[in-house]
Write a protein that holds these residues in place. Structure first.
Motif, PDB file in Angstrom:
ATOM      1  N   PHE A 195      -8.727   1.237  -7.121  1.00 44.19           N
ATOM      2  CA  PHE A 195      -7.546   0.850  -6.362  1.00 44.19           C
ATOM      3  C   PHE A 195      -6.603  -0.037  -7.172  1.00 44.19           C
ATOM      4  O   PHE A 195      -5.446  -0.195  -6.815  1.00 44.19           O
ATOM      5  N   ASP A 196      -7.085  -0.631  -8.250  1.00 42.19           N
ATOM      6  CA  ASP A 196      -6.308  -1.648  -8.967  1.00 42.19           C
ATOM      7  C   ASP A 196      -5.857  -1.197 -10.345  1.00 42.19           C
ATOM      8  O   ASP A 196      -5.647  -2.021 -11.237  1.00 42.19           O
ATOM      9  N   THR A 197      -5.683   0.115 -10.544  1.00 43.53           N
ATOM     10  CA  THR A 197      -5.163   0.621 -11.811  1.00 43.53           C
ATOM     11  C   THR A 197      -3.954   1.519 -11.538  1.00 43.53           C
ATOM     12  O   THR A 197      -3.809   2.064 -10.437  1.00 43.53           O
ATOM     13  N   PRO A 198      -3.069   1.685 -12.517  1.00 42.34           N
ATOM     14  CA  PRO A 198      -1.941   2.601 -12.318  1.00 42.34           C
ATOM     15  C   PRO A 198      -2.397   4.008 -11.939  1.00 42.34           C
ATOM     16  O   PRO A 198      -1.791   4.652 -11.076  1.00 42.34           O
ATOM     17  N   GLU A 199      -3.480   4.490 -12.575  1.00 40.46           N
ATOM     18  CA  GLU A 199      -3.966   5.836 -12.271  1.00 40.46           C
ATOM     19  C   GLU A 199      -4.453   5.916 -10.817  1.00 40.46           C
ATOM     20  O   GLU A 199      -4.203   6.911 -10.115  1.00 40.46           O
ATOM     21  N   GLY A 200      -5.134   4.877 -10.378  1.00 45.30           N
ATOM     22  CA  GLY A 200      -5.575   4.848  -8.987  1.00 45.30           C
ATOM     23  C   GLY A 200      -4.409   4.817  -8.018  1.00 45.30           C
ATOM     24  O   GLY A 200      -4.408   5.510  -6.993  1.00 45.30           O
ATOM     25  N   ARG A 201      -3.406   4.016  -8.340  1.00 45.51           N
ATOM     26  CA  ARG A 201      -2.235   3.933  -7.458  1.00 45.51           C
ATOM     27  C   ARG A 201      -1.456   5.240  -7.431  1.00 45.51           C
ATOM     28  O   ARG A 201      -0.840   5.593  -6.420  1.00 45.51           O
ATOM     29  N   GLU A 202      -1.502   5.998  -8.514  1.00 50.86           N
ATOM     30  CA  GLU A 202      -0.840   7.306  -8.515  1.00 50.86           C
ATOM     31  C   GLU A 202      -1.539   8.262  -7.552  1.00 50.86           C
ATOM     32  O   GLU A 202      -0.893   9.068  -6.877  1.00 50.86           O
ATOM     33  N   GLU A 203      -2.868   8.164  -7.468  1.00 50.25           N
ATOM     34  CA  GLU A 203      -3.590   8.972  -6.479  1.00 50.25           C
ATOM     35  C   GLU A 203      -3.272   8.507  -5.067  1.00 50.25           C
ATOM     36  O   GLU A 203      -3.085   9.322  -4.155  1.00 50.25           O
ATOM     37  N   LEU A 204      -3.184   7.203  -4.859  1.00 53.47           N
ATOM     38  CA  LEU A 204      -2.800   6.687  -3.543  1.00 53.47           C
ATOM     39  C   LEU A 204      -1.400   7.168  -3.165  1.00 53.47           C
ATOM     40  O   LEU A 204      -1.129   7.472  -1.992  1.00 53.47           O
ATOM     41  N   HIS A 205      -0.514   7.250  -4.139  1.00 57.86           N
ATOM     42  CA  HIS A 205       0.834   7.756  -3.909  1.00 57.86           C
ATOM     43  C   HIS A 205       0.780   9.204  -3.438  1.00 57.86           C
ATOM     44  O   HIS A 205       1.497   9.599  -2.500  1.00 57.86           O
ATOM     45  N   ARG A 206      -0.072  10.001  -4.079  1.00 56.39           N
ATOM     46  CA  ARG A 206      -0.225  11.400  -3.661  1.00 56.39           C
ATOM     47  C   ARG A 206      -0.714  11.480  -2.217  1.00 56.39           C
ATOM     48  O   ARG A 206      -0.183  12.255  -1.398  1.00 56.39           O
TER      49      ARG A 206
ATOM     50  N   CYS B 101     -19.921  10.083  -7.720  1.00 57.30           N
ATOM     51  CA  CYS B 101     -19.032   9.220  -6.952  1.00 57.30           C
ATOM     52  C   CYS B 101     -19.074   7.806  -7.508  1.00 57.30           C
ATOM     53  O   CYS B 101     -20.146   7.314  -7.888  1.00 57.30           O
ATOM     54  N   MET B 102     -17.921   7.143  -7.545  1.00 50.19           N
ATOM     55  CA  MET B 102     -17.867   5.763  -8.022  1.00 50.19           C
ATOM     56  C   MET B 102     -17.036   4.946  -7.047  1.00 50.19           C
ATOM     57  O   MET B 102     -15.806   4.965  -7.083  1.00 50.19           O
ATOM     58  N   TYR B 103     -17.719   4.260  -6.125  1.00 48.59           N
ATOM     59  CA  TYR B 103     -17.020   3.417  -5.161  1.00 48.59           C
ATOM     60  C   TYR B 103     -16.743   2.051  -5.777  1.00 48.59           C
ATOM     61  O   TYR B 103     -17.603   1.457  -6.420  1.00 48.59           O
ATOM     62  N   GLN B 104     -15.523   1.577  -5.552  1.00 47.27           N
ATOM     63  CA  GLN B 104     -15.137   0.238  -5.978  1.00 47.27           C
ATOM     64  C   GLN B 104     -15.213  -0.684  -4.770  1.00 47.27           C
ATOM     65  O   GLN B 104     -14.644  -0.394  -3.717  1.00 47.27           O
ATOM     66  N   SER B 105     -15.915  -1.796  -4.911  1.00 45.45           N
ATOM     67  CA  SER B 105     -16.061  -2.730  -3.805  1.00 45.45           C
ATOM     68  C   SER B 105     -14.769  -3.502  -3.568  1.00 45.45           C
ATOM     69  O   SER B 105     -14.097  -3.940  -4.512  1.00 45.45           O
ATOM     70  N   ALA B 106     -14.445  -3.689  -2.295  1.00 37.68           N
ATOM     71  CA  ALA B 106     -13.273  -4.495  -1.937  1.00 37.68           C
ATOM     72  C   ALA B 106     -13.391  -5.911  -2.490  1.00 37.68           C
ATOM     73  O   ALA B 106     -12.377  -6.541  -2.821  1.00 37.68           O
ATOM     74  N   TRP B 107     -14.609  -6.413  -2.587  1.00 32.84           N
ATOM     75  CA  TRP B 107     -14.809  -7.779  -3.082  1.00 32.84           C
ATOM     76  C   TRP B 107     -14.449  -7.912  -4.556  1.00 32.84           C
ATOM     77  O   TRP B 107     -14.267  -9.035  -5.049  1.00 32.84           O
ATOM     78  N   ASP B 108     -14.342  -6.786  -5.259  1.00 35.92           N
ATOM     79  CA  ASP B 108     -14.045  -6.823  -6.691  1.00 35.92           C
ATOM     80  C   ASP B 108     -12.578  -6.532  -6.997  1.00 35.92           C
ATOM     81  O   ASP B 108     -12.213  -6.336  -8.158  1.00 35.92           O
ATOM     82  N   ILE B 109     -11.745  -6.487  -5.970  1.00 39.28           N
ATOM     83  CA  ILE B 109     -10.319  -6.213  -6.164  1.00 39.28           C
ATOM     84  C   ILE B 109      -9.543  -7.495  -5.878  1.00 39.28           C
ATOM     85  O   ILE B 109      -9.617  -8.051  -4.777  1.00 39.28           O
ATOM     86  N   ALA B 110      -8.814  -7.977  -6.870  1.00 36.27           N
ATOM     87  CA  ALA B 110      -8.012  -9.185  -6.692  1.00 36.27           C
ATOM     88  C   ALA B 110      -6.987  -8.963  -5.585  1.00 36.27           C
ATOM     89  O   ALA B 110      -6.475  -7.857  -5.399  1.00 36.27           O
ATOM     90  N   GLU B 111      -6.679 -10.035  -4.871  1.00 36.03           N
ATOM     91  CA  GLU B 111      -5.806  -9.908  -3.704  1.00 36.03           C
ATOM     92  C   GLU B 111      -4.448  -9.301  -4.054  1.00 36.03           C
ATOM     93  O   GLU B 111      -3.945  -8.414  -3.337  1.00 36.03           O
ATOM     94  N   VAL B 112      -3.841  -9.746  -5.127  1.00 36.13           N
ATOM     95  CA  VAL B 112      -2.522  -9.214  -5.495  1.00 36.13           C
ATOM     96  C   VAL B 112      -2.631  -7.735  -5.858  1.00 36.13           C
ATOM     97  O   VAL B 112      -1.743  -6.933  -5.535  1.00 36.13           O
ATOM     98  N   ASP B 113      -3.723  -7.342  -6.514  1.00 30.99           N
ATOM     99  CA  ASP B 113      -3.910  -5.926  -6.836  1.00 30.99           C
ATOM    100  C   ASP B 113      -4.072  -5.089  -5.564  1.00 30.99           C
ATOM    101  O   ASP B 113      -3.597  -3.951  -5.490  1.00 30.99           O
ATOM    102  N   MET B 114      -4.748  -5.657  -4.564  1.00 33.94           N
ATOM    103  CA  MET B 114      -4.889  -4.936  -3.299  1.00 33.94           C
ATOM    104  C   MET B 114      -3.535  -4.791  -2.615  1.00 33.94           C
ATOM    105  O   MET B 114      -3.217  -3.747  -2.032  1.00 33.94           O
ATOM    106  N   LEU B 115      -2.713  -5.813  -2.709  1.00 31.88           N
ATOM    107  CA  LEU B 115      -1.373  -5.741  -2.124  1.00 31.88           C
ATOM    108  C   LEU B 115      -0.537  -4.665  -2.813  1.00 31.88           C
ATOM    109  O   LEU B 115       0.267  -3.980  -2.173  1.00 31.88           O
ATOM    110  N   LYS B 116      -0.712  -4.506  -4.120  1.00 30.02           N
ATOM    111  CA  LYS B 116       0.005  -3.441  -4.829  1.00 30.02           C
ATOM    112  C   LYS B 116      -0.416  -2.065  -4.317  1.00 30.02           C
ATOM    113  O   LYS B 116       0.414  -1.157  -4.182  1.00 30.02           O
TER     114      LYS B 116
END
Length: 846
Positions: free
Chosen positions: A617-628, A751-766
């Protein structure tokens, strides 16, 4: 092992010891004696047949390869088996041993064992036909007779597929059984297993369709539910097909600055809580010490009204628990500092109210003052009415100009405060209690299809819709629109127009409430006239409602857009049915709900889609998938709504939205989002715009909102909402239902799940900002913070989160989950909203 048919599965009652002993068998003297007798469900007994227990284990494990070890499960059961055991107890021990293994595959294996156990426990020796079950439920008073004849029921018998239960994880089956299936909760009598629940819902939703299309529509609804492509809110599960007609999910009201309006607000909260809705409130009224009745009375402030509101909400129960309300307050309110501390257990009793949740509402000017650590003056609707009106508008520059005018006006009495200090108070409260929320009122009124002011969000902060205060209790019980505007035309004629009457000004649709002096307009009848003066206005009061649904994106193929549009269409048809057939305890709310046709369609299972692609969730590549994902969701929501509009016509108040002008979310999103990834559109938005304009709008006033979905996601077997998972496996409690939940395929290396606890708050907001780009409403945007040892969260971190909201155009922030807030531990799941959702409404938890 050859496949067993349903009759065989239901006939299996016992098993045999494994062929091979455990790796480290106990000494012979310690080995428990194996049972020689099985007590069957009908009370008879028979000798123990070892072959059958092995058959159960091998069959239940056959779909999961080397991810499960059926022999180990059987050995565990055998080692603890008493001398005499019932077939049901034996089955339950197999299930429990699977659950104790704590993985997704074992939970699915447990589901395969649990499904026939449920069928046997609820239905007995054989599963009844749909007609038989419905006749029994009607006779027992738990269901109404639906308008289907014997031929219809015969056709429906070929649609329902109970074998689907064998591909459902245990927690989903158990949750549906305990939460959603119809039953007599006083006697404990159960009626429905999973597929019967889905077919009942489908039949109720399609009942009003033309007879020649009805069975096909039932089939489509049923498959969408049974294949877990769409999700419904709790009221739909438990009320469709029954005498109960409470389908409203979210209720937002605003109370004005009068004794009557404040009292009406409490009445709305009381009645709508009883109707299963969650409450979002905003009291736009004067503050403590302000004069009332020309100074004869000194105002007592908002706290007494909050106290009354809290009791009104908790007076009624929803599924065995009290209702819930989030109340919104302006950061410029003179009482804001006191309100920010109301949930804090350390506050004094006269400054404490834990019956409500609180959301701090600020705008860009407030954020700028906080960033520069400058002072600001407080105001309210009594001291600065024009500034208050501009606060709830899309005119941020107009607000700034009026603020600066008053700031320079020596005659305007000012009380100064430090926005940064107030902000840090709220942010610290969020960190400590989890439930101090935030709302960006500028963005709520700017990035929206609505033309009228939005004052707040709802209980869970994903709904952003216009509302207006009621001034007369009788209006709440009116079965028609009550607003009007009286004007004087050029030439002296006086005319009263319905407030929502459609007019045309310079070729653009407006409603009468938008009229300004000196304008030339044309009525729907084609008459053209000039408004000389506006004499009096009685604005249409409105409680905003939103009906919810969700799409399980991971259960829809990425390359099948037709299937996605069909799921969207069916979800909107479900929402339409609920709006049109809901019982409205307050009739005028039904009038405005049907005029608006507000929908809020969210997503479930986004975390699984990301995990299957091994994206974060906290990388440009991940955000591009979220955009899709987000683009596809809104695009097909609009296309499906256009389809609905062509079938049943436009909403009566569609002229109150920007859809009629061809508005699209890509027109008004915050451009700072563009820097978060290499985003490219996959769909032809300009062609869609032309279609919207040609249609005169769409079938709904709004379409997309991302709600928490904590309840329905359990029935789906999916991670909830657009959130990352907290852990691959969790214990989840909802009321008196506790389940062991696992993320799909979380025990698979693919499958590779990323834990919410490992995502910085500002990155989650992005990540949320990407979804907000395509969202006409808002997001129940959770944040997570794992605090280790005596670590302190600094003011700089907290402020950075707040400013990121403004930078990227996020409208709302919901729970701030920490492993120290209210004693919640990360090992126990760690989401503050587990406790919060337990007090939330049946609708807003979806």
């Amino acid at each position: 092992m050859p496949a067993m048919d349903l009759t065989e599965l239901l006939s299996l009652n016992e098993g045999e010891p494994p062929a091979a002993p455990p790796a480290e068998p106990p000494a012979p003297a310690q080995r428990p004696a194996f049972s020689r007798t099985i007590r069957k469900r009908d009370g008879s007994t028979e000798p123990y047949i070892p072959r059958k227990l092995n058959g159960w284990g091998e069959w239940a494990a056959s779909a999961f390869g080397d991810k499960v070890d059926w022999s180990r499960i059987v050995i565990n059961v055998m080692s603890a088996m008493p001398e005499t055991v019932s077939s049901a107890e034996l089955q339950e021990k197999l299930i429990q041993n699977c659950l104790d293994m704590g993985t997704w595959s074992y939970y699915r294996m447990a589901g395969r064992l649990y499904a026939p156990h449920l069928h046997k426990s609820i239905h007995g020796a054989g599963i009844p036909t749909v007609a038989q079950l419905h006749a029994r439920m009607v006779a027992d008073g738990v269901m109404v007779r639906l308008d289907y004849d014997a031929d219809d029921y015969a056709a429906l018998e070929g649609i329902i597929d109970h074998a689907r239960d064998y591909d459902t994880p245990h927690f989903a089956l158990h949750y549906i059984r305990r939460k959603y299936s119809l039953q007599n909760r006083a006697t404990g009598q159960e009626y429905e297993t999973q597929q019967f629940v889905y077919l009942r819902m489908a039949m109720a939703l399609a009942e009003q369709a033309p007879r020649d299309a009805r069975i096909d529509l039932v089939r489509r609804f049923y498959r969408a539910f049974a294949e877990k492509k769409i999700s419904a809110p709790t009221p739909n599960y438990v009320n469709l097909g029954t005498r109960l007609r409470g389908f409203a999910s979210c209720c937002l009201y605003v109370a004005g600055d009068s004794e009557a309006s404040l009292a009406i607000g409490d009445h709305i909260a009381y009645r709508m809580t009883a109707s299963s809705a969650g409450i979002g409130s905003h009291l736009v009224t004067r503050s403590k010490g302000d004069p009332v009745r020309g100074g004869l009375i000194e105002h007592m402030g908002k706290l007494p009204y909050y106290a009354a509101l809290g009791k009104a909400v908790h007076a009624n129960m929803q599924a065995g628990r009290g209702g819930a309300c989030t109340t919104y307050y302006s950061g410029f309110d003179p009482e804001a500092e006191v309100i920010a501390h109301l949930r804090n257990p350390r506050s004094t009793e006269d400054r404490k109210n834990r019956d409500l949740h609180y959301a701090l509402v600020t705008n860009r000017l407030f954020a700028e003052k906080a960033a520069k650590n400058e002072r600001a003056f407080s105001f309210n609707v009594y001291t600065a009415p024009r500034l208050t009106a501009l606060f709830f508008s899309d005119d941020a520059e107009g607000f700034r100009r009026e603020y600066e005018r008053l700031e320079a006006d020596p005659a305007f009495r000012k009380e100064w405060f430090q926005p940064r200090e107030l902000l840090l108070t709220s942010l610290n409260e969020a960190l400590e209690t989890g439930v101090a929320y935030l709302a960006n009122i500028d963005e709520m009124n700017r990035h929206t299809p609505f033309k009228e002011p939005i004052h707040s969000s709802n209980l869970c902060l994903e709904i952003c819709e216009p509302n207006r205060p009621y001034r007369d209790m009788r209006d709440l019980y009116s079965d028609r629109e009550v607003g009007w505007i009286e004007v004087e035309l050029l030439g002296g004629e006086r005319r009263r127009l319905d407030f929502s009457a459609a007019l045309t000004r310079n070729g653009r649709s407006i409603f009468a409430g938008e009229l300004k002096e000196g304008e030339q307009v044309t009525s729907e009848a084609g008459e053209t006239f000039v408004v000389s003066r506006i004499l009096e206005t009685y604005a249409e009061p409105e409680v905003a409602l939103c009906s919810l649904g969700a799409i399980a994106c991971d259960n829809l193929p990425e390359d099948d857009d037709a299937a996605y549009e069909e799921a969207m269409y069916l979800t909107l048809r479900m929402i339409d049915y609920c709006i049109e057939h809901s019982h409205y305890a307050l009739p005028h709310i039904g009038v405005t709900a049907k005029a608006r046709m507000n929908a809020g369609i969210g997503l479930m299972g986004v975390a699984t889609t990301m995990a299957r692609k091994k994206l974060r969730f906290d990388t440009p590549e991940g955000r591009e998938e979220l955009h899709r994902i987000a683009e596809r969701h809104m695009y097909f929501a609009i296309r499906a709504s256009l389809r609905v509009a062509r079938e049943r016509g436009l909403p009566r108040w569609i002229h109150k939205t920007r859809w009629v002008d061809g508005w699209l979310p890509i027109d008004t999103y915050n451009r700072s989002v563009d820097a978060l990834g290499d985003f490219r559109y996959r769909y032809d938005w300009e062609a869609l715009r032309r279609e919207i304009i040609a249609t005169g709008g769409i079938g709904h006033s709004c379409l997309v909102a991302f709600m928490p979905g904590e309840s329905s996601s359990k029935a789906l077997g999916q991670p909830n909402s657009i959130y990352p998972v907290r852990d691959a496996t969790l214990g989840k409690t909802d009321g008196n239902v506790t389940i062991r939940w696992a993320a799909p395929d979380s025990d698979d290396d693919a499958c590779m799940y990323q834990s919410a606890w490992d995502i910085a708050e500002v990155d989650m907001l992005k990540a949320y900002a990407v979804f907000q780009k395509f969202t006409d409403q808002a997001i129940s945007a959770d944040l997570w913070r794992r605090i280790r040892g005596d670590e302190k969260v600094g003011s700089k971190d907290l402020l950075a989160q707040y400013f990121a909201m403004f930078k990227y155009g996020i409208k709302t922030r919901y729970y701030y989950n920490s492993n120290v807030a209210s004693g919640v531990s990360v090992s126990d799941g760690g989401r503050m909203s587990e406790a919060g959702d337990a007090g939330a409404c049946e609708g807003c938890t979806l």
